[in-house]
Design a protein around this motif. Structure first.
Motif, mmCIF file in Angstrom:
data_model
loop_
_atom_site.group_PDB
_atom_site.id
_atom_site.type_symbol
_atom_site.label_atom_id
_atom_site.label_comp_id
_atom_site.label_asym_id
_atom_site.label_seq_id
_atom_site.Cartn_x
_atom_site.Cartn_y
_atom_site.Cartn_z
ATOM 1 N N ALA A 283 0.839 -1.216 0.000
ATOM 2 C CA ALA A 283 0.000 0.000 0.000
ATOM 3 C C ALA A 283 0.869 1.259 0.000
ATOM 4 O O ALA A 283 0.541 2.264 -0.649
ATOM 5 C CB ALA A 283 -0.930 0.007 1.206
ATOM 6 N N ARG A 287 0.694 4.091 -2.942
ATOM 7 C CA ARG A 287 0.490 5.529 -2.686
ATOM 8 C C ARG A 287 1.668 6.337 -3.221
ATOM 9 O O ARG A 287 1.499 7.411 -3.801
ATOM 10 C CB ARG A 287 0.276 5.778 -1.196
ATOM 11 C CG ARG A 287 -0.097 7.221 -0.907
ATOM 12 C CD ARG A 287 -0.638 7.457 0.492
ATOM 13 N NE ARG A 287 -2.001 6.981 0.686
ATOM 14 C CZ ARG A 287 -2.340 5.946 1.449
ATOM 15 N NH1 ARG A 287 -1.427 5.279 2.107
ATOM 16 N NH2 ARG A 287 -3.603 5.590 1.575
ATOM 17 N N ASP A 298 -6.229 9.479 -3.201
ATOM 18 C CA ASP A 298 -6.438 8.090 -2.773
ATOM 19 C C ASP A 298 -7.719 7.518 -3.391
ATOM 20 O O ASP A 298 -7.786 6.358 -3.789
ATOM 21 C CB ASP A 298 -6.540 8.019 -1.246
ATOM 22 C CG ASP A 298 -5.170 8.177 -0.590
ATOM 23 O OD1 ASP A 298 -4.153 8.037 -1.291
ATOM 24 O OD2 ASP A 298 -5.135 8.459 0.624
ATOM 25 N N THR A 301 -7.146 6.682 -6.932
ATOM 26 C CA THR A 301 -6.278 5.494 -6.998
ATOM 27 C C THR A 301 -7.114 4.215 -6.865
ATOM 28 O O THR A 301 -6.980 3.277 -7.654
ATOM 29 C CB THR A 301 -5.224 5.544 -5.863
ATOM 30 O OG1 THR A 301 -4.470 6.746 -6.008
ATOM 31 C CG2 THR A 301 -4.312 4.346 -5.887
ATOM 32 N N VAL A 302 -7.978 4.188 -5.862
ATOM 33 C CA VAL A 302 -8.792 2.985 -5.622
ATOM 34 C C VAL A 302 -9.742 2.749 -6.808
ATOM 35 O O VAL A 302 -9.889 1.621 -7.292
ATOM 36 C CB VAL A 302 -9.589 3.118 -4.303
ATOM 37 C CG1 VAL A 302 -10.523 1.928 -4.098
ATOM 38 C CG2 VAL A 302 -8.646 3.239 -3.113
ATOM 39 N N LEU A 426 -5.146 -2.573 -1.099
ATOM 40 C CA LEU A 426 -6.280 -1.650 -0.953
ATOM 41 C C LEU A 426 -7.176 -1.993 0.239
ATOM 42 O O LEU A 426 -7.987 -1.168 0.647
ATOM 43 C CB LEU A 426 -7.112 -1.607 -2.250
ATOM 44 C CG LEU A 426 -6.361 -1.179 -3.519
ATOM 45 C CD1 LEU A 426 -7.294 -1.142 -4.718
ATOM 46 C CD2 LEU A 426 -5.682 0.181 -3.350
ATOM 47 N N TYR A 432 -7.561 3.553 2.101
ATOM 48 C CA TYR A 432 -8.004 2.819 0.910
ATOM 49 C C TYR A 432 -9.187 1.903 1.257
ATOM 50 O O TYR A 432 -10.166 1.825 0.508
ATOM 51 C CB TYR A 432 -6.873 1.942 0.355
ATOM 52 C CG TYR A 432 -5.739 2.660 -0.339
ATOM 53 C CD1 TYR A 432 -5.919 3.883 -0.984
ATOM 54 C CD2 TYR A 432 -4.468 2.074 -0.397
ATOM 55 C CE1 TYR A 432 -4.855 4.510 -1.636
ATOM 56 C CE2 TYR A 432 -3.406 2.699 -1.048
ATOM 57 C CZ TYR A 432 -3.605 3.914 -1.664
ATOM 58 O OH TYR A 432 -2.565 4.526 -2.315
#
Ligand code: HEM
Length: 484
Positions: A283, A287, A298, A301-302, A426, A432
């Motif tokens: 993780a 990041r 974030d 990203t997810v 995640l 996340y």
């Protein structure tokens, strides 16, 4: 494999020699041959290079629906040189995942550091050395070769960078996924020089016809305190000569999928486990790449990783055991395997098989992981987050020996799916994980966030760093109104 059955890519490569007298023989090849093969064209502007003004003017005439239909049709037309995925997972044949990954890897070169953007898909430098040989881009020459068919049909009506990004977006939309809008107007580069800030010191040597590497350790690197000392290192963000470094090595520019390996003294290390990859440390790497290097939040990203790993699958490698390539299956020296006249080889085709079948179909070197993330990898679905939360995941080796994860419950409805350590990161990070839970509970919210992040992904580049630049400047956009 019979030569005739290998389809379009091969036809192009075979006939390339006879096209050498054209002004610029390789324009519709998804991969431009090595610099040394360009002869007098090396370093020069192609007479066919897009005239920006002309391109933007003629874009107004582009039949966007026709382009969408051509790509959708191609997506379902399985070719022997790289059979479309789906059937092996009980789904219909589709190149959707392949096209989506192509667009992501082309666009994901964008680095935003101190407000300055470098990279992005505009330029379509993935067709050129060094990007075409980056380890992360294995097998994408097949995707570009497939799209060569559409490029041939539309010629200079569409740039490669518009085609690649539109193909990825079409793949998502035509599979039932969310895509809100797409705008055209990207211009192609004639070579890969602008990839250099991403870290290719050897580029000067390549010009001198010496081998140069496209996959090597960066000069300034570190390991996490809990990480095994023999494991891959993580590159510091900036490197000598103000170079922005890829996250792990030149050529591996995103996130190391296997994740960091725990050292035996670290908390959580389990002697008997098949592997000790750490989703928690992974993780930190996700990041570092997505937020610090690429400028994503974030939440974005997810959404991106979840939407990315909804379609398609991972692919094991051809068997290299006992060969000199066993320890480094990727083409980390080059330009060497790049498509050359008469070689019948693409840039990632070097290591398995001989002659005309080298690097094709079962002779392909890919990531070495095995399996899909979802039960219907050719159709948009919500398995990625749903299964991640519903199941316990246990370490397992892929048939090629890569470290990945499977459901602990082998009777589970998700038992045929897999996860990378980077996927599981995640749910091993509080921020996340909260977003993963939100998306699993609200699929419409996930769809909407993914569509927004995807739009941003494929529209930003060094040349047009803001997501709305192309729309503002040229205004050639579609909302896919024609898709029923
Ligand atoms: C932590 C970040 C990520 C990692 C470590 C990662 C890693 C991988 C790996 C190892 C594969 C298998 C390639 C193969 O064997 O063919 C893959 C496939 C894929 N990735 Fe990712 N990926 C990441 C993020 C993303 C994102 C952000 C997207 C898109 C928005 C994406 C889209 C895809 C797609 C569509 C495939 C399937 C390709 C196919 O079906 O041929 N990935 N990824």
């Amino acid at each position: 494999m019979a030569l005739r059955s290998m389809g379009f890519l091969l036809t192009f490569l075979v006939t390339e020699g006879s096209m050498r007298n054209d002004d610029f023989p390789f324009y519709y090849l998804g991969t431009v041959p090595a610099w040394r093969d360009l002869g007098s064209l090396r370093g020069t502007q192609s007479p066919h290079q897009f005239d920006k003004g002309k391109y933007h003017k003629q874009l107004k005439e582009l039949d966007i629906e026709h382009l969408y239909q051509s790509i959708s049709k191609l997506m379902k037309d399985s070719k022997a040189f790289w059979p479309a995925d789906g059937p092996q997972d009980g789904d219909v044949a589709s190149y959707a995942g392949l096209f989506e990954r192509l667009a992501w890897h082309c666009s994901g070169t964008l680095r935003v550091v101190n407000g300055t953007a470098t990279g992005g898909c505009e330029g379509a430098r993935q067709r050129h050395w060094p990007e075409n040989e980056w380890r992360d881009n294995t097998n994408l020459d097949k995707a570009r070769g497939l799209l060569g068919q559409v490029k041939h049909e539309f010629g200079f009506q569409i740039s490669w960078s518009d085609l690649i990004t539109f193909a990825g977006t079409t793949a998502i939309k035509a599979s039932g996924g969310p895509a809100k809008k797409f705008c055209f107007g990207r211009i192609d580069d004639v070579d890969g020089k602008r990839s250099i800030p991403l870290g290719v010191e050897g580029v000067k040597e390549c010009r001198g016809n010496k081998f140069c590497k496209s996959n090597f350790e960066c000069p300034i690197a570190f390991r996490w305190p809990e990480q095994d000392e023999d494991d891959h290192s993580q590159c510091n963000l900036t490197q000598p000569d103000h170079r922005l470094q890829a996250s792990h090595s030149v050529g591996l520019i995103y996130v190391y999928p296997e994740g960091p390996k725990l050292k035996s003294s670290a908390k959580g290390f389990a002697e008997k486990q098949v592997h000790n990859r750490s989703p928690g440390l992974s993780a930190l790497e996700v990041r570092d790449t997505f937020k610090e290097r690429m400028g994503w939040t974030d939440r974005e990203t997810v959404a991106l990783i979840g939407g990315g790993h909804t379609l398609g699958r991972t692919h094991g490698n051809c068997n290299l055991t006992g060969t000199k390539w066993a320890s480094h299956p990727y083409n980390d020296v080059g330009p060497f395997f790049e498509a050359q006249a008469g070689s019948l080889r693409g840039p990632t085709d070097g290591t398995c098989g001989k002659g005309a079948s080298a690097g094709l179909a079962e002779n392909t070197v890919s990531s070495g992981f095995e399996g899909p993330w979802a039960r219907t990898p050719s159709q948009w679905n919500y398995d990625f987050f749903d299964a991640m939360l519903a199941e316990d995941w246990e370490p397992v080796k892929s048939p090629f020996g890569a470290d990945q994860w499977r459901t602990k419950n082998r009777q589970s409805t998700y038992a045929s799916t897999m996860r990378l350590t980077a996927d599981l990161s995640l749910i091993n990070d509080d921020t996340y994980a909260a977003i993963v839970k939100e998306y699993a509970a609200d699929h419409a919210k996930f769809d909407s966030d993914f569509a927004d992040a995807w739009y941003k992904l494929v529209h930003r580049s060094e040349d047009n760093p803001n997501e709305n630049d192309l729309e503002r400047k040229f205004g050639i956009c579609t909302h896919f109104e024609f898709v029923k």
